[in-house]
Design an enzyme around this catalytic site. Structure first.
Site, PDB file in Angstrom:
ATOM      1  N   HIS A 210      28.173  28.322  41.034  1.00 51.24           N
ATOM      2  CA  HIS A 210      27.310  27.828  42.039  1.00 51.24           C
ATOM      3  C   HIS A 210      26.117  27.378  41.367  1.00 51.24           C
ATOM      4  O   HIS A 210      25.145  26.954  42.343  1.00 51.24           O
ATOM      5  CB  HIS A 210      26.875  29.094  43.048  1.00 51.24           C
ATOM      6  CG  HIS A 210      26.420  30.224  42.285  1.00 51.24           C
ATOM      7  ND1 HIS A 210      27.187  31.022  41.350  1.00 51.24           N
ATOM      8  CD2 HIS A 210      25.025  30.792  41.645  1.00 51.24           C
ATOM      9  CE1 HIS A 210      26.366  31.844  40.520  1.00 51.24           C
ATOM     10  NE2 HIS A 210      25.256  31.745  40.928  1.00 51.24           N
ATOM     11  N   CYS A 211      26.025  26.972  40.009  1.00 51.34           N
ATOM     12  CA  CYS A 211      24.774  26.528  39.380  1.00 51.34           C
ATOM     13  C   CYS A 211      25.407  25.062  38.781  1.00 51.34           C
ATOM     14  O   CYS A 211      24.596  24.132  39.350  1.00 51.34           O
ATOM     15  CB  CYS A 211      24.455  27.428  38.244  1.00 51.34           C
ATOM     16  SG  CYS A 211      23.731  28.986  38.939  1.00 51.34           S
ATOM     17  N   ILE A 212      26.105  25.076  37.837  1.00 48.93           N
ATOM     18  CA  ILE A 212      26.376  23.886  37.039  1.00 48.93           C
ATOM     19  C   ILE A 212      26.855  22.891  37.831  1.00 48.93           C
ATOM     20  O   ILE A 212      26.431  21.684  37.543  1.00 48.93           O
ATOM     21  CB  ILE A 212      27.085  24.403  35.554  1.00 48.93           C
ATOM     22  CG1 ILE A 212      26.467  25.367  35.084  1.00 48.93           C
ATOM     23  CG2 ILE A 212      27.159  22.952  34.809  1.00 48.93           C
ATOM     24  CD1 ILE A 212      25.103  25.444  34.643  1.00 48.93           C
TER      25      ILE A 212
ATOM     26  N   ASP B 118      23.928  21.944  40.842  1.00 48.71           N
ATOM     27  CA  ASP B 118      22.370  21.675  40.636  1.00 48.71           C
ATOM     28  C   ASP B 118      22.181  19.952  40.443  1.00 48.71           C
ATOM     29  O   ASP B 118      21.267  19.292  40.798  1.00 48.71           O
ATOM     30  CB  ASP B 118      21.767  22.297  39.461  1.00 48.71           C
ATOM     31  CG  ASP B 118      21.655  23.749  39.969  1.00 48.71           C
ATOM     32  OD1 ASP B 118      21.888  24.131  41.191  1.00 48.71           O
ATOM     33  OD2 ASP B 118      21.358  24.812  39.081  1.00 48.71           O
TER      34      ASP B 118
END
Ligand code: SAJ
Length: 427
Positions: A262-264, A267
Site C-alpha cells: 500500500h506504499c511503494i 505513493d
C-alpha cells in the site's frame, strides 16, 4: 500514574497508531486510543493484540491507555494525532474519506491551544487544502492561531526487526513556527531517532512521496535490466550483487514479478496526479510505474516460454501460483502483483491454482501438495520462507516441468540439474 506531561489522543489504532500510542504511554504521556471500530476497542481494552506485531504484544498488556470510540475524550487533550488509512481508488489517487471523517470528528471537539498532527500518508497540499479547512470550518477556530496543525508522515515498516516506531528518524512540518516547535518537541520527547523540521506542511508530505517514489524507480531500474539481461544471457542478480560491492553511491534493489503493497506502488501516483494539476507530467515516475506494472506480464511470458520449450501451450496447461501476499512472510496482499498474474494466466486459458498459507482466503487449494501435484508450471510469486524450503524432489514427484522464480529466491542450478526448466526474472 502519569507525570504532568501532556495528554495525547491517537485517532486510528492500526499498524501506525497503536505502536505510537503504546510508545507515548511508555514515555509517560496520558494516552487515549481512539478508534471507530468498537470491536477493536473491546479487544484492546482486554489487552488483546489486534494484529501480528511483536512490539504491540510486548507492551500492550502493561499499557495504561484508555481505549475508546468516544471522540469527546479529545476535550482537554493537548495533542491529537490522526493515523487513519489512506487507501487508493482504482485511479490510484488517495481515498481521503477516512482522513476527512476523522478530521470532522476531531474538529467537533477541537478547542484553543490544541495541536493536531496528521501521520497518514497523503499527497502534498492535503494537510493544508483538505484537513485544515475542515478543522477551521467545523470548530470556528483559526489554524496556526487558535489551534495548531502539523504533518509527520508515518514510516512504520511492519515486521521490521530493526526499525521501529521509536528509533526511526522522522520529519515534521507545520503551518507556522509555534505548531512546528510543539510537534517537533513532542516527537523528540518520545523518539530515539532524529526529528527534522521542514519548512511547511507540504514539504513534510512531499518527503514521504519522494522516499517511496525513490524505491519504486530503483525497482523499475532493475526490472528493466532484468528484461534486457534475460535476452543477453546475463544473470542480473549476480550483476547487482557485484555492483553492491561498491561501498558508496549504489543501493541494491532486486527485480521481481511485480511491486505490491500500500506504499511503494501507490505513493508515486499521489505525486504524478498532484503535479498534473499544475501542468507538470512526471514522465520518469510514470515510466517507472509502467515498467513495474509490466512485470506480471513478463512473468507470464516466462511461463509461456517454458511451456513452449516442452511443446506445450499455456492454453489448457495447469499453472500453480505460490504466494499472494505482496512480500514474504506476511498476510498483507494489498496491490499484490499475484492478482494480475492470476488474471493473465486465466485469460490465456490456463487452469490456475493459487496457494498461500498466509492468505488462505485467496487460495483455491488447501495444501502445498495439492498445489503442486500435476502442475505443468509453478510460479513463485512471494518468497515465503516455507516456499524457499520446498525440496526440489517434491516438484519432481509432483510432475512439475517448469518453475518460474518470480522473486529469484530459488536455487536455479539445482532445478536445471533435476531436469526442471527454470526461468528467473533476469537470471
Ligand atoms: N520489491 C521488489 N524489489 C525490491 C524491493 C521490493 O520487487 O528490491 C517489491 C516487493 O516484493 C513488494 C514491493 O516491492 O512487492 C514493496 O516492497 P517493500 O520492501 O518496499 O515493502 P513495503 O511496501 O512494506 O515498503 C515499506 C515502506 N515503508 C514505509 O513506507 C514506512 C518502504 O518505504 C520501505 O523502504 C520498505 O518498507 C522497506 O524497506 O522494507
Amino acid at each position: 500514574m502519569h507525570n504532568n506531561k501532556q495528554k495525547v489522543v491517537v485517532v486510528g489504532l492500526g499498524y501506525v497508531g497503536l505502536p505510537l500510542a503504546l510508545l507515548a504511554d511508555r514515555k509517560g504521556f496520558e494516552v487515549i486510543g481512539l478508534d471507530t471500530d468498537k470491536q477493536k476497542i473491546e479487544l484492546l481494552s482486554e489487552g488483546k493484540n489486534t494484529f501480528l506485531d511483536e512490539s504491540v504484544s510486548k507492551y500492550l498488556p502493561t499499557a495504561n491507555i484508555e481505549f475508546t470510540s468516544d471522540f469527546s475524550k479529545i476535550i482537554g487533550s493537548d495533542i491529537i494525532i490522526i493515523c487513519v488509512p489512506t487507501p487508493v481508488y482504482e485511479n490510484h489517487m488517495p481515498n481521503l474519506e477516512l482522513v476527512m471523517s476523522a478530521s470532522q470528528k476531531v474538529a467537533e471537539q477541537l478547542s484553543k491551544g490544541q495541536l493536531v498532527i496528521l501521520e497518514s500518508t497523503v499527497n502534498p497540499e492535503v494537510s493544508e487544502g483538505v484537513v485544515l479547512p475542515i478543522l477551521e470550518e467545523v470548530s470556528k477556530l483559526k489554524g496556526g492561531v487558535d489551534f495548531y496543525l502539523a504533518h509527520a508522515p508515518e514510516r512504520i515498516n511492519p515486521g521490521d526487526k530493526k526499525w521501529n516506531v521509536e528509533n526511526i528518524n522522522r520529519v515534521v512540518g507545520s503551518l507556522e513556527s509555534v505548531g512546528l516547535e510543539k510537534a517537533a518537541s513532542f516527537y523528540e520527547s518520545i523518539l530515539t531517532g532524529t526529528v527534522k523540521r521542514m519548512n511547511s506542511l507540504k514539504e513534510a508530505e512531499a518527503v514521504k512521496v519522494v522516499e517511496n517514489s525513490f524505491r519504486d524507480i530503483n525497482i523499475a531500474f532493475v526490472n528493466e535490466l532484468a528484461r534486457s539481461f534475460s535476452l543477453l544471457g546475463i544473470d542480473v542478480v549476480n550483476v547487482i550483487d557485484g555492483a553492491a560491492t561498491k561501498p558508496f553511491a549504489f543501493m541494491a534493489h532486486y527485480p521481481g514479478c511485480g511491486v505490491g503493497g500500500h506504499c511503494i506502488p501507490v505513493d508515486p501516483y499521489y505525486l504524478i496526479e498532484h503535479a498534473k494539476k499544475s501542468g507538470f507530467d512526471h514522465d520518469f515516475l510514470s515510466l517507472a510505474r509502467r515498467i513495474n506494472n509490466g512485470m506480471p506480464h513478463f512473468t507470464v511470458d516466462m511461463v509461456e516460454e517454458g511451456l513452449n520449450e516442452i511443446k506445450k501451450s499455456i492454453n489448457g496447461s495447469t499453472v500453480t501460483v505460490l504466494g499472494v501476499s505482496y512480500k514474504s512472510d506476511i498476510d498483507d496482499c494489498r496491490e499484490s502483483p499475484s492478482f494480475e498474474i492470476i488474471n493473465l494466466l486465466k485469460n490465456k486459458g490456463a487452469e490456475v491454482r493459487v496457494y498461500d498459507p498466509f492468505v488462505m482466503r485467496e487460495s483455491n487449494v488447501d495444501s502445498l501438495e495439492s498445489a503442486l501435484v500435476g502442475a505443468d508450471a509453478v510460479i513463485l510469486a512471494t518468497a515465503h520462507n516455507q516456499f524457499k524450503e520446498i525440496e526440489i524432489q517434491k516438484y519432481k514427484d509432483a510432475g512439475v516441468k517448469i518453475v518460474v522464480d518470480g522473486r529469484n529466491a530459488l536455487p536455479k542450478n539445482e532445478f536445471i540439474t533435476a531436469g526442471i526448466v527454470y526461468k528467473g526474472i533476469g537470471r
